[in-house]
Design a protein around this motif. Structure first.
Motif, PDB file in Angstrom:
ATOM      1  N   VAL A 122       0.839  -1.198   0.000  1.00 55.52           N
ATOM      2  CA  VAL A 122       0.000   0.000   0.000  1.00 55.52           C
ATOM      3  C   VAL A 122       0.875   1.248   0.000  1.00 55.52           C
ATOM      4  N   GLU A 123       0.665   2.091  -1.028  1.00 49.63           N
ATOM      5  CA  GLU A 123       1.326   3.392  -1.141  1.00 49.63           C
ATOM      6  C   GLU A 123       2.854   3.299  -1.065  1.00 49.63           C
ATOM      7  N   GLY A 124       3.400   2.142  -1.460  1.00 49.90           N
ATOM      8  CA  GLY A 124       4.844   1.977  -1.449  1.00 49.90           C
ATOM      9  C   GLY A 124       5.453   2.016  -0.063  1.00 49.90           C
ATOM     10  N   LYS A 125       4.602   1.903   0.972  1.00 46.37           N
ATOM     11  CA  LYS A 125       5.071   2.038   2.356  1.00 46.37           C
ATOM     12  C   LYS A 125       4.841   0.803   3.213  1.00 46.37           C
ATOM     13  N   TYR A 126       3.752   0.090   2.940  1.00 50.12           N
ATOM     14  CA  TYR A 126       3.343  -1.010   3.814  1.00 50.12           C
ATOM     15  C   TYR A 126       3.171  -2.298   3.016  1.00 50.12           C
ATOM     16  N   ARG A 127       3.753  -3.397   3.519  1.00 52.22           N
ATOM     17  CA  ARG A 127       3.607  -4.702   2.866  1.00 52.22           C
ATOM     18  C   ARG A 127       2.708  -5.598   3.704  1.00 52.22           C
ATOM     19  N   VAL A 128       1.683  -6.159   3.077  1.00 56.56           N
ATOM     20  CA  VAL A 128       0.725  -7.031   3.757  1.00 56.56           C
ATOM     21  C   VAL A 128       0.872  -8.437   3.189  1.00 56.56           C
ATOM     22  N   SER A 129       1.143  -9.401   4.062  1.00 57.69           N
ATOM     23  CA  SER A 129       1.334 -10.786   3.622  1.00 57.69           C
ATOM     24  C   SER A 129       0.358 -11.703   4.357  1.00 57.69           C
ATOM     25  N   PRO A 130       0.023 -12.852   3.764  1.00 58.96           N
ATOM     26  CA  PRO A 130      -0.905 -13.776   4.436  1.00 58.96           C
ATOM     27  C   PRO A 130      -0.331 -14.339   5.720  1.00 58.96           C
ATOM     28  N   GLY A 131       0.990 -14.479   5.781  1.00 55.01           N
ATOM     29  CA  GLY A 131       1.626 -15.017   6.979  1.00 55.01           C
ATOM     30  C   GLY A 131       1.380 -14.138   8.189  1.00 55.01           C
ATOM     31  N   GLN A 132       1.575 -12.837   8.032  1.00 53.76           N
ATOM     32  CA  GLN A 132       1.348 -11.910   9.142  1.00 53.76           C
ATOM     33  C   GLN A 132      -0.135 -11.640   9.353  1.00 53.76           C
ATOM     34  N   ALA A 133      -0.862 -11.503   8.257  1.00 53.11           N
ATOM     35  CA  ALA A 133      -2.283 -11.169   8.374  1.00 53.11           C
ATOM     36  C   ALA A 133      -3.087 -12.308   8.990  1.00 53.11           C
ATOM     37  N   GLY A 134      -2.688 -13.545   8.683  1.00 51.16           N
ATOM     38  CA  GLY A 134      -3.385 -14.697   9.233  1.00 51.16           C
ATOM     39  C   GLY A 134      -4.341 -15.356   8.251  1.00 51.16           C
ATOM     40  N   SER A 135      -4.814 -14.584   7.275  1.00 47.47           N
ATOM     41  CA  SER A 135      -5.695 -15.133   6.247  1.00 47.47           C
ATOM     42  C   SER A 135      -5.755 -14.149   5.088  1.00 47.47           C
ATOM     43  N   GLN A 136      -6.220 -14.639   3.941  1.00 46.66           N
ATOM     44  CA  GLN A 136      -6.343 -13.760   2.788  1.00 46.66           C
ATOM     45  C   GLN A 136      -7.430 -12.706   3.013  1.00 46.66           C
ATOM     46  N   ALA A 137      -8.508 -13.087   3.664  1.00 49.83           N
ATOM     47  CA  ALA A 137      -9.580 -12.139   3.949  1.00 49.83           C
ATOM     48  C   ALA A 137      -9.079 -11.015   4.853  1.00 49.83           C
ATOM     49  N   ARG A 138      -8.259 -11.382   5.840  1.00 46.15           N
ATOM     50  CA  ARG A 138      -7.737 -10.374   6.764  1.00 46.15           C
ATOM     51  C   ARG A 138      -6.722  -9.474   6.065  1.00 46.15           C
ATOM     52  N   MET A 139      -6.028 -10.000   5.045  1.00 40.03           N
ATOM     53  CA  MET A 139      -5.126  -9.158   4.251  1.00 40.03           C
ATOM     54  C   MET A 139      -5.879  -7.961   3.688  1.00 40.03           C
TER      55      MET A 139
END
Length: 211
Positions: free
Chosen positions: A176-193
């Motif tokens: 997001v905006e070249g600043k934040y990386r969201v991964s399924p491992g940290q998020a816990g699920s694809q929906a939570r991503m």
């Protein structure tokens, strides 16, 4: 007195951020990039989907992400970007940008996913990819000219460079905006991503509205 639309929007975005402030934590639910990466459109918050056509998790995420994207309208700039860390993935990235250059990416995207994940086709050579494109109406000469063009090669190299800057760990991932990386491992699920992505978009839009 009626508030200006911009102030109302800012208030709503701040409310969304407040609701989720304790839900999503940097370093736990998502990563903050040490060095921000430039975005393609300065007028809208950018959301980059990092994927690979041969990734089973990306295949299941595709429908979910597309549904989410449609709900956003034109409020953000969504960029689909192929990941590559081996020769086959780079060939697939060439195929991706070839399809984009020819204006048939929407036509090719689903079938290419299916070919690799359902039909178990390899598609790991230029000739195999050319045959695949031929089945979707692209003649051999046009394919070869585009596939090996300077424009496609430049886009592949740029995507590879940006992915390194994102410090990507796997696929699928969202930046997001070249600043934040969201991964399924940290998020816990694809929906939570996608929930975290919504939070980060609101965070950035709120910051913009406050300027």
């Amino acid at each position: 007195m009626i508030k200006p639309v911009s102030l109302i929007l800012a208030a709503l975005l701040m409310a969304v951020q407040f609701v989720h402030a304790e839900d999503f934590v940097a370093g736990k639910d998502y990563e903050v990039l040490a060095s921000p990466v430039h975005t393609q459109n300065k007028n809208k918050v950018e959301v980059v989907e990092l994927f690979w056509w041969g990734c089973g998790h990306c295949y299941t995420f595709e429908t979910m992400f597309d549904g989410w994207k449609k709900k956003q309208g034109d409020t953000i700039n969504v960029v689909k970007m192929p990941a590559m860390w081996n020769k086959t993935m780079k060939l697939h990235a060439q195929a991706f940008y070839t399809a984009k250059a020819l204006g048939i990416l929407d036509t090719i995207n689903g079938p290419f996913f299916k070919a690799l994940n359902v039909d178990r086709r390899r598609l790991n050579s230029e000739s195999q990819i050319q045959e695949f494109f031929a089945k979707h109406g692209v003649d051999k000469s046009t394919f070869e000219k585009t596939f090996n063009s300077f424009g496609v090669t430049s886009q592949v190299n740029l995507a590879e460079s940006r992915a390194r800057s994102y410090r990507m760990q796997g696929t699928p991932e969202i930046v997001v905006e070249g600043k934040y990386r969201v991964s399924p491992g940290q998020a816990g699920s694809q929906a939570r991503m996608l929930e975290i992505t919504d939070f980060l978009i609101a965070k950035e839009q709120t910051a913009r509205a406050a300027k």
